[in-house]
Motif scaffolding. Sequence first.
Motif, mmCIF file in Angstrom:
data_model
loop_
_atom_site.group_PDB
_atom_site.id
_atom_site.type_symbol
_atom_site.label_atom_id
_atom_site.label_comp_id
_atom_site.label_asym_id
_atom_site.label_seq_id
_atom_site.Cartn_x
_atom_site.Cartn_y
_atom_site.Cartn_z
ATOM 1 N N UNK A 49 1.033 -0.846 -0.410
ATOM 2 C CA UNK A 49 -0.166 0.111 -0.063
ATOM 3 C C UNK A 49 0.425 1.305 0.238
ATOM 4 N N UNK A 50 1.888 0.955 -0.821
ATOM 5 C CA UNK A 50 2.843 2.400 -0.035
ATOM 6 C C UNK A 50 2.926 2.845 1.076
ATOM 7 N N UNK A 51 4.070 2.943 2.216
ATOM 8 C CA UNK A 51 3.778 3.564 3.071
ATOM 9 C C UNK A 51 5.011 3.532 3.013
ATOM 10 N N UNK A 52 4.753 5.358 4.103
ATOM 11 C CA UNK A 52 6.543 6.182 4.709
ATOM 12 C C UNK A 52 7.003 5.429 4.863
ATOM 13 N N UNK A 53 8.816 5.382 3.958
ATOM 14 C CA UNK A 53 9.613 4.848 5.013
ATOM 15 C C UNK A 53 10.816 5.227 4.629
ATOM 16 N N UNK A 54 11.102 5.175 6.166
ATOM 17 C CA UNK A 54 12.471 6.219 6.052
ATOM 18 C C UNK A 54 13.349 5.414 7.335
ATOM 19 N N UNK A 120 13.302 3.224 0.293
ATOM 20 C CA UNK A 120 12.994 4.011 1.155
ATOM 21 C C UNK A 120 12.585 5.579 0.545
ATOM 22 N N UNK A 121 10.903 5.864 1.135
ATOM 23 C CA UNK A 121 10.425 7.333 0.427
ATOM 24 C C UNK A 121 11.756 8.778 0.845
ATOM 25 N N UNK A 122 12.763 8.455 2.458
ATOM 26 C CA UNK A 122 13.468 9.327 2.485
ATOM 27 C C UNK A 122 13.739 8.981 3.264
ATOM 28 N N UNK A 123 15.309 9.863 3.666
ATOM 29 C CA UNK A 123 16.710 10.275 4.922
ATOM 30 C C UNK A 123 16.245 10.498 5.415
ATOM 31 N N UNK A 124 17.209 11.027 6.300
ATOM 32 C CA UNK A 124 16.457 11.713 7.933
ATOM 33 C C UNK A 124 17.827 11.140 9.538
ATOM 34 N N UNK A 125 17.877 12.715 9.214
ATOM 35 C CA UNK A 125 18.843 12.572 10.647
ATOM 36 C C UNK A 125 20.727 13.277 10.615
ATOM 37 N N UNK A 126 21.445 11.906 10.835
ATOM 38 C CA UNK A 126 23.024 12.630 11.344
ATOM 39 C C UNK A 126 23.164 14.428 12.017
ATOM 40 N N UNK A 127 23.791 14.341 12.282
ATOM 41 C CA UNK A 127 23.986 15.553 13.434
ATOM 42 C C UNK A 127 25.627 16.578 13.220
#
Length: 410
Positions: A49-54, A120-127
């Motif tokens: 169903x195409x969930x948002x994957x991060x 993945x739909x999105x990459x997120x993070x690092x400092x």
Amino acid sequence: MVHPIPSLRPRRMTRRNRLALGAVLAAGALLLTSCGSSIGGASTQSDAAGPLKVGVIVPATGNISSAGLALKAGFELGVEKINAEGGVNGKPIEYTVEDDSSDPATSTQLAKKYVQTGDVSLLFGTITGDTAAAVASVANSAKIPFATSILGDPAVCSRYAWGFGESTHQLLTPIVPDLLAKYGTRVAIVGSDYNFPRDYAASAEKIVTAAGGTVVAQEFSPLGTTDFESTIGRLKAAAPDLVLSMVVGADAIVFTKQAQAFGLLTPTLGYEGAPLDADYYPAVADQVTGREHAVRWSDGFADDESKAFVAAYRKKTGSQAPIPEVAANAYFAIRFIAAAANDAKATAPAELNTAIAGFRFDSPLGKGTHFAGPANILQATMSTVTIGAGGAYPVTKDHGMVADTETTCG
């Protein structure tokens, strides 16, 4: 604390983004042991169903792991809230967390791994700026949106980079006139010696001058400096009324303590900058209590959503220390992104990127927050807090939305 893509700064910049202290580290260890795959897994819902994957990348180990774990905790709390409200397009957000140990080469490998799976739909993070730049490069090539939650100006532009921390312009513009009026117009700038503090100093000089002040001294010291006596002596000789400090990491604590010990930092001298961040408070409480500090968010926010986030964060981590701003930025960032995805009914990377670009979101960071300008700066509110005893950071002045559509990339 740390951001549109944080600057493509040299490796040594990594200490900028605020070493948080022991309580968060201890809590972080609990967070790691409580998760599933990699560092932290999430839903195992079907992909049909195409969930948002991060794909999340944080320094969960190494010398800035406390900040990475704070980001992780804030992000996970945001996901929990979103999923409890029905998820994105009726499906729970799925995510995996990987540890880059604040190493750009590892960040690149992990980003490529996420991209190559096509899952993945999105990459997120690092400092840190160098790890963010590494991930941003991969995300840009793959045309996948990448969100960060640390402050700073970007060194490169990418239409796929979305930073939820404040720019230098937003950080300084609201508070500098107030500090000049309170303490005087002679300003000294001090920083660690790498790109970001020098960029901060250049922006600060323009803002100080525009507000009627004069920069009377600038000093930069190598990261790892343990003796600031000569630097402090030169600053004292310039007779400033106000010191703007972008001395970072453990050096921020050393400088602040020595500035007081050697007679620079007195109650009549204004003091603002990185050492006043919530992360440092337990180590410099005597030096910063009672001072004003510009923030995008603090755990002193009185709105219901912020109070609920604070309670949830303390329950999750067990920490009673001041909550790092990066945790809240991560929380509100994923909520912004999920709302944009729901509004556009989009989870595919290209569609999601377009949705983020055109979305406006109401949150404690402001009504109608949105991205604008060539560097994708989040147009959001800024506040002044007055640091209280015990690490309270209550808001004493609301500056409203501080626009920044002029900041560019390197």
